[in-house]
Design a protein around this motif. Structure first.
Motif, short mmCIF file in Angstrom:
data_model
loop_
_atom_site.label_atom_id
_atom_site.label_comp_id
_atom_site.label_asym_id
_atom_site.label_seq_id
_atom_site.Cartn_x
_atom_site.Cartn_y
_atom_site.Cartn_z
N UNK A 58 36.14 47.75 41.32
CA UNK A 58 37.30 46.85 41.51
C UNK A 58 37.89 46.39 40.18
N UNK A 59 38.22 47.35 39.32
CA UNK A 59 38.83 46.99 38.05
C UNK A 59 40.13 46.22 38.23
N UNK A 60 40.80 46.42 39.37
CA UNK A 60 42.06 45.71 39.59
C UNK A 60 41.88 44.21 39.70
N UNK A 61 40.65 43.76 39.97
CA UNK A 61 40.37 42.32 40.07
C UNK A 61 39.98 41.72 38.72
N UNK A 62 39.72 42.57 37.74
CA UNK A 62 39.35 42.08 36.42
C UNK A 62 38.58 43.12 35.66
N UNK A 63 39.03 43.42 34.45
CA UNK A 63 38.37 44.46 33.65
C UNK A 63 38.67 44.21 32.18
N UNK A 64 37.69 44.49 31.33
CA UNK A 64 37.88 44.36 29.88
C UNK A 64 38.36 45.70 29.33
#
Length: 613
Positions: A58-64
């Motif tokens: 779920x990179x769309x919810x938060x990812x560096x």
């Protein structure tokens, strides 16, 4: 929207004598809307996803994000910049990349909360597969796609007001493969590897992305134009997008291109009842005293199409169009009921910028060309507007898959329809190729199913898009069914640097020999007997200097060779020819126009034989 952007300009261009419009459209499309767009081009956060785990995590919810990348730009360029790879070694099987940026809440012209306005997000082109999220929530395209498939045409998302915040996070996931079943043009695949006439992939965030204010009930930015020149009639195909069903009126106002008076040259109202959703509608109107579009006199008109609701609210779009008729009649091609010889050139823009494309197009006009064959590539749609304005006929082609099967034919058909929806406005576009040299249809001679698909598509084009000539399989192996050629032109690719062999090949061609002229038989399927009942075009020849074709590499010697070969073409009953090619691209070093500067390497007017008849 009231926001401006440094990349957006309505200033008059001073670089080109022909560009005298008070408004320059910065977007890769033909239709203009009344509100200024906000370009989201520039620096984005960027990460590779080599293990394709971003969706699961779920990179769309938060990812560096590890890197930054400039949009527009290809994944290949972004990979090279991020990882220090050498050009040509970007990826070999599959690539997945994620992009993200923030943008402020757009301010609508009439204030947020106006009942008519909404925000639309549009990608000029991106792919091959694209998923989009706003603030972590998935979006669907206007057509209802959760995943947009394709990489050559634009697609849009409507952004509901309840999804938007003072600052918004836009996340994009792009994936592509070397799959030979998807439309690739001359980009390498698992079947055709890079080298010679096959090129580096160029995929991903390849065109601009923008926000704009649109109306809830509106006309979409796609307009089809078919002219009935004998009666000064124009058939417009429009697409409505409706959220509030009810009674509407479409009003068409037509102005001369440079008209100063406020009153339109022609106007007509069309009342209709519209349901919610999307619908195509054909409307016909007369243009009194219409001046026809030709390369010598590229007369254009301005269309302002308005959708008016029951309360009198108006939503409008604007575009340019021209009246012209193209026909395959006996041995010749006819433009506006007059025979025309096609002095053409093959053009492969590759990853050229729009400014470079403009220089190339102006140079092709200076060479004396009246036709440019854009070779199986997805290009910036502004090239069509440019050709409309300066007077160049265009031959466009569906980027081909590299393998022939049910899947590749379905993908090919989808790509054709995506392209048709967006470039049927332009009078410059006169010829379409479905396939080129059997790429994606390698079994055309032996597989009846492949031939049936091409025949059915040809028939569809004849009925739905009569403003175009259609070539089934350019170069050789055209399809005959019951002795009827399923192509409006009998085209052939002939390569030899030897003048005597050139004369022999041309003589065989005009004598109706179907075998032994080109690399493969000219016609497959049922027997076909050529009796000058269809125009002959040598749609590729020359290539002088390319290692696989031979011939002179010196510019002066090349110019002399071209002159001699053109003389032989014009001394025979041939309807046109396409010299290969305009500029160098990768290992194909046979261009006669400098790619960077647009300067000619050969004399002005070299390819113009129309004025020497």
């Amino acid at each position: 929207m009231v926001l401006d952007h440094p990349n957006y300009s309505t200033s008059k261009s001073k670089e080109e004598a022909f560009d005298d419009e008070p408004f320059t459209n910065p977007l890769p499309r033909a239709v203009v809307r009344p509100h200024a767009p906000v370009l989201l081009d520039g620096e984005w956060r960027f990460s590779l996803d080599p293990d394709d785990k971003g969706l699961q995590e779920s990179w769309q919810l938060g990812h560096e994000y590890q890197y930054t990348a400039n949009w527009p730009g290809s994944i290949e360029d972004h990979l090279i910049a991020a990882k220090g790879q050498e050009p040509g070694n970007a990826w070999t099987d599959k690539v997945v990349a994620w992009y993200e940026r923030d943008f402020p809440m757009p301010e609508l012209v009439n204030g947020n909360g106006t009942p008519h306005a909404m925000v639309q997000l549009t990608f000029g082109a991106c792919g091959y597969e694209t998923r989009v999220w706003i603030n972590g929530l998935p979006l669907q395209t206007v057509e209802g796609e959760a995943v947009h498939v394709g990489e050559y045409t634009s697609f849009s998302f409507e952004l509901p007001q309840d999804l938007l915040k003072p600052v918004n996070r836009l996340t994009v996931r792009i994936s592509d493969t070397m799959d030979a079943d998807i439309p690739r043009g001359k980009q390498e695949s698992h079947v055709y590897k890079r080298g010679g006439i096959w090129y580096q992939t160029y995929t991903g965030a390849v065109r601009s992305i923008w926000l704009e204010q649109v109306d809830r009930n509106r006309l979409r930015s796609r307009v089809g134009v078919v002219s009935i020149v004998e009666d000064n009639l124009v058939r417009f195909n429009l697409t409505t997008r409706i959220h509030d069903p009810g009674a509407y009126t479409i009003r068409l106002n037509v102005y001369k291109r440079k008209q100063k008076e406020d009153a339109p040259l022609a106007t007509s109202d069309f009342p209709l009842t519209l349901e919610a959703g999307q619908k195509r509608q054909r409307l016909v109107m007369e243009i009194p005293g219409a001046e026809l579009w030709t390369p010598e006199e590229p007369n254009l008109y301005r269309l302002v199409a308005q959708l008016i609701d029951a309360n009198g609210y108006v939503a409008d779009i604007e575009t340019y169009f021209g009246l012209r008729k193209i026909e395959s009649r006996g041995c010749c091609v006819y433009l506006n009921n007059k025979p025309v010889y096609l002095d053409g050139i093959l053009y492969q823009p590759g990853n050229a910028t729009y400014e470079e494309i403009k220089r190339h197009m102006i140079a092709m006009k200076a060479l004396g060309c009246n036709l440019v064959r854009i070779h199986i590539a997805g290009v910036d749609p502004r090239i069509y507007n440019l050709a409309d304005k300066i007077g160049l006929l265009l031959w466009v082609e569906v980027p081909s898959p590299h393998r022939s099967n049910h899947k590749s034919r379905a993908n090919h058909n989808d790509e054709l329809h995506r392209m048709l929806a967006l470039i049927e406005t332009h009078p410059s576009v006169v010829i379409w190729s479905l396939y080129n040299e059997d790429w994606g249809a390698q079994d055309i001679a032996t597989n009846e199913e492949t031939r049936k698909y091409i025949i059915d598509t040809y028939h569809y084009m004849q009925i739905a898009h009569p403003q175009f000539l259609v070539v089934d399989n350019d170069g050789w192996q055209h399809i005959s069914f019951e002795g009827r050629l399923k192509s409006d032109l009998l085209t052939v690719h002939l390569y030899t640097p030897d003048l005597q062999r050139w004369k022999q090949m041309l003589d065989q061609l005009v004598n109706g020999e179907m075998v032994g002229v080109a690399a493969f038989p000219l016609v497959v399927g049922d027997p076909f007997f050529y009796r000058r009942q269809v125009p002959l075009l040598v749609s590729e020849w020359g290539g002088f200097g390319f290692v696989e074709y031979g011939g002179p590499k010196d510019d002066e010697a090349r110019a002399e060779q071209i002159k001699l070969f053109k003389q032989e073409l014009r001394s025979r009953p041939i309807a046109g020819d396409v010299y290969t090619q305009a500029t160098n691209i990768e290992e194909e070093r046979n261009g006669i126009i400098d790619f960077a500067t647009g300067e000619l390497k050969v004399p002005v007017g070299l390819l113009n034989t129309r004025n020497k008849e």
